[in-house]
Structures are given as structure tokens and as C-alpha cells.
Design an enzyme around this catalytic site. Sequence first.
Site, PDB file in Angstrom:
ATOM      1  N   VAL A 111      32.837  31.051  46.976  1.00  0.00           N
ATOM      2  CA  VAL A 111      32.905  32.253  46.132  1.00  0.00           C
ATOM      3  C   VAL A 111      33.680  33.369  46.827  1.00  0.00           C
ATOM      4  CG1 VAL A 111      31.469  34.045  45.056  1.00  0.00           C
ATOM      5  CG2 VAL A 111      30.735  31.663  45.041  1.00  0.00           C
ATOM      6  N   ALA A 113      36.690  33.754  47.677  1.00  0.00           N
ATOM      7  CA  ALA A 113      37.400  33.231  48.844  1.00  0.00           C
ATOM      8  C   ALA A 113      38.873  32.965  48.572  1.00  0.00           C
ATOM      9  CB  ALA A 113      36.722  31.953  49.320  1.00  0.00           C
ATOM     10  N   GLY A 114      39.363  33.349  47.405  1.00  0.00           N
ATOM     11  CA  GLY A 114      40.788  33.162  47.115  1.00  0.00           C
ATOM     12  C   GLY A 114      41.106  31.848  46.429  1.00  0.00           C
ATOM     13  N   LEU A 115      40.063  31.108  46.031  1.00  0.00           N
ATOM     14  CA  LEU A 115      40.308  29.810  45.395  1.00  0.00           C
ATOM     15  C   LEU A 115      40.071  29.858  43.889  1.00  0.00           C
ATOM     16  CD1 LEU A 115      38.683  27.454  48.065  1.00  0.00           C
ATOM     17  CD2 LEU A 115      41.055  28.180  47.895  1.00  0.00           C
ATOM     18  N   GLY A 116      39.899  31.058  43.376  1.00  0.00           N
ATOM     19  CA  GLY A 116      39.770  31.205  41.920  1.00  0.00           C
ATOM     20  C   GLY A 116      38.432  30.753  41.379  1.00  0.00           C
ATOM     21  N   SER A 118      35.842  32.445  40.285  1.00  0.00           N
ATOM     22  CA  SER A 118      35.362  33.123  39.076  1.00  0.00           C
ATOM     23  C   SER A 118      36.127  32.643  37.847  1.00  0.00           C
ATOM     24  CB  SER A 118      35.439  34.645  39.222  1.00  0.00           C
ATOM     25  OG  SER A 118      36.745  35.036  39.504  1.00  0.00           O
ATOM     26  N   ALA A 119      37.432  32.417  37.990  1.00  0.00           N
ATOM     27  CA  ALA A 119      38.199  31.916  36.842  1.00  0.00           C
ATOM     28  C   ALA A 119      37.717  30.520  36.449  1.00  0.00           C
ATOM     29  CB  ALA A 119      39.688  31.879  37.178  1.00  0.00           C
ATOM     30  N   ALA A 120      37.450  29.668  37.452  1.00  0.00           N
ATOM     31  CA  ALA A 120      36.989  28.300  37.148  1.00  0.00           C
ATOM     32  C   ALA A 120      35.659  28.348  36.387  1.00  0.00           C
ATOM     33  CB  ALA A 120      36.854  27.496  38.436  1.00  0.00           C
ATOM     34  N   ASP A 161      45.072  32.539  37.718  1.00  0.00           N
ATOM     35  CA  ASP A 161      43.851  31.756  37.978  1.00  0.00           C
ATOM     36  C   ASP A 161      43.318  31.059  36.722  1.00  0.00           C
ATOM     37  OD1 ASP A 161      44.139  32.723  40.523  1.00  0.00           O
ATOM     38  OD2 ASP A 161      42.093  33.470  40.715  1.00  0.00           O
TER      39      ASP A 161
HETATM   40  O1  PMV Z   1      41.949  35.561  45.349  1.00  0.00           O
HETATM   41  P1  PMV Z   1      42.044  35.102  43.935  1.00  0.00           P
HETATM   42  O2  PMV Z   1      41.692  33.658  43.767  1.00  0.00           O
HETATM   43  O3  PMV Z   1      41.273  35.989  43.006  1.00  0.00           O
HETATM   44  O4  PMV Z   1      43.611  35.198  43.493  1.00  0.00           O
HETATM   45  C1  PMV Z   1      44.223  36.432  43.285  1.00  0.00           C
HETATM   46  C2  PMV Z   1      45.707  36.267  43.074  1.00  0.00           C
HETATM   47  C3  PMV Z   1      46.461  37.613  43.000  1.00  0.00           C
HETATM   48  O5  PMV Z   1      47.842  37.295  42.877  1.00  0.00           O
HETATM   49  C4  PMV Z   1      46.254  38.424  44.260  1.00  0.00           C
HETATM   50  C5  PMV Z   1      46.045  38.449  41.796  1.00  0.00           C
HETATM   51  C6  PMV Z   1      46.477  37.866  40.458  1.00  0.00           C
HETATM   52  O6  PMV Z   1      45.843  38.208  39.457  1.00  0.00           O
HETATM   53  O7  PMV Z   1      47.455  37.123  40.377  1.00  0.00           O
END
Ligand code: PMV
Length: 330
Positions: A111, A113-116, A118-120, A161
Site C-alpha cells: 500500500v 508504495a508506488g505500485l498503484g 489504490s487504483a487496483a 494507474d
Molecule cells: O505512486 P503511484 O502508484 O500513485 O503513481 C503515481 C504516478 C504519478 O505519475 C506520479 C501521478 C499520476 O497520476 O500519473
Amino acid sequence: MVRMGVIASAPAKVILFGEHFVVYGEPSIVLAIDKRAYATVDRRDDKRIHLQSANLGFAGFFEDENFKVEKGDAKEARMRFEAIKLAAEKVMKTCGEDVGLNIEINSTVPVAAGLGSSAAVIVAATAATGSLLKAKMSREDVFRIACETEKVLHGTTSGVDPAISTFGGALLFQMDTGFKPLEVKADIQLVVGDTGVQRSTRVQVEKVRGMMENYPNIFESLQRAAREIVLKAIDIFRVKDLVTLGELMNINHALLYALGVSDESLEWLINASRKAGALGAKLTGAGGGGCMVALAKNERTELVMDAILRAGGRPFIAKKTDEGVKIEHP
Ligand code: PMV
């Protein structure tokens, strides 16, 4: 008889190139990976929207506009659940329903962590609710609803995402032209390293906006460089040149570092994996903690994973998946 509800799943993602710049209209390259979020949705006899997340340890329900927490921190739980509730309401609106729902989330995606993650979760919950209510929804509809909803959580987002979680595979994504499936010939072995530092996409996106406002000309140069990296990477995918792909990842990371979205925890893992022989390494997603991703030849994968572990991160191998959102149990 015990009813199971409808179960849908959606994949997490790794942004290989172009994060942040994508918010300003630049292209990005993103891969769906083999970690998924699952949403189980069933009807209730009352009008409540009840949510629970096994991984986060949160539970609670919305009744009218009020939220009542049953498990976990009330503010945090509400923040996480609000978007899922909104997605379910949007689905109900499309099919003229107004019912109570039980929504249960199970996810293997780290969570914040940059892997999306919440979108998933939102994509899976949207699809499961749509299937339960027999709403006639295409994948594009799921994407649109998830995209609108995600903005509640993250503020100004590009939509990359929800796009990859819905459609899967590898995508070239740009805000005004949308997404195009990308053919990836090379067998890409990615090692993801989670710093364990949770961060907010919204905060990192706002930080970059500040950079853009304070240094517009410098930002424009970085933006142009980011675009060139993506264009070059598209060609490289066709010819399986992993060395160049790794170099492009390193250059892309340098641009993100310049924007101020890397941090010490990421730098440790990125340097450790490069030293262990990775062809390239960069932060992935919004940065400020979260995950990094390294590209390594098969024979180096173990060494890179070991280096990430010793540098304090949690490594795992990420494989590209073509499977986007999917109904697991109708
Ligand atoms: O960290 P994540 O998985 O929420 O990805 C964000 C990606 C961004 O380019 C920083 C924002 C976006 O909406 O594209």
C-alpha cells in the site's frame, strides 16, 4: 445457503518511464504486474455501504453521508474507503439502482508504495459492483469511473494507474491521446524493491507542481528529456536491447531525482542494485519512499534481490501480466 458475492480482481503496475511528467501531458510506459487486488461485493438488506479491508485492518460503513468506523483509525479508514464507496455509487447510478452493499478488499499489493494499489482496488471494486448489479459496463466504463474516483484520493492525476489496472499488459499512456498497447519483445526481468516508507501520491505530485511553478524553464527542459526517453524506449522494446533500456532507466531516475521526488530510502536500494549488477534502476510511481525497480539479466537477479534486502528493502520479482480487470467469481 452461504452467498459468496461477486469477486473481481485487478493488477498493480510498475511505471517504467515517465511518471510525474505524465501529469503534464508527456507519454509514459507502464506494465501491469502479477500482484493483484481482489474485491468481493454482495448486496445488503439495508442501505449501508459496508467496507472492510483484510490487509489494512479497517472496517466500517457509510450510511447517508456519515461514516462509522468498526475497526482501525476512523480518519484513515474513511480516507481509504471514500473512493471505493464513490465508485460503487457511480456504478449504481449507471444502472438506476440504490442498494446497500458489502465490499470486502483483499490485496497482495503493497500500500502507498508506488505500485498503484489504490487504483487496483478501485478498479476491482467497480467491476465487481457492476457485475453484481448487472450494469452493462464495458472496460472503458470501468476505467472512466475508476479514473474519476481516484482523483478524490490523489488530487490531479493522469489516469495512468486506473488505465493499466483495467486493461493490463504494457501500455504507452498519454493524457490527451489515451493509451496504446505496447509490444514488448524483450523478456524483461524486473526486480521491485519496497523501501517500506509509505508516502502520499498527492503530496509528491504537489511537490513537483511547486518545482514547475518555481523553475518553469528548467522544468520544461526536464520534461523534454523525459519525452525523449520514452520515445527511445519504445524503439528499444522492439529490438530487445536490455543494456540501453537499463541506461534509459538510470537517466529517467536522474530526472526524477532532479524533481526532488527521490529520497534516501530509495537511493540506498537503487545504488545497491546497480552495484550488484543491475542494468538500470529507478524509483517507480510517485517516489518519496515507496518502491524502486531494477532491470537485471536473469543470472544477476538473485544478486540484485540480495543487495536490496541487505540495503533494508523488501525485494520481489515482478512479471508482466496481460490480464487486466477480471471477474473471478460471477
Ligand atoms: O505512486 P503511484 O502508484 O500513485 O503513481 C503515481 C504516478 C504519478 O505519475 C506520479 C501521478 C499520476 O497520476 O500519473
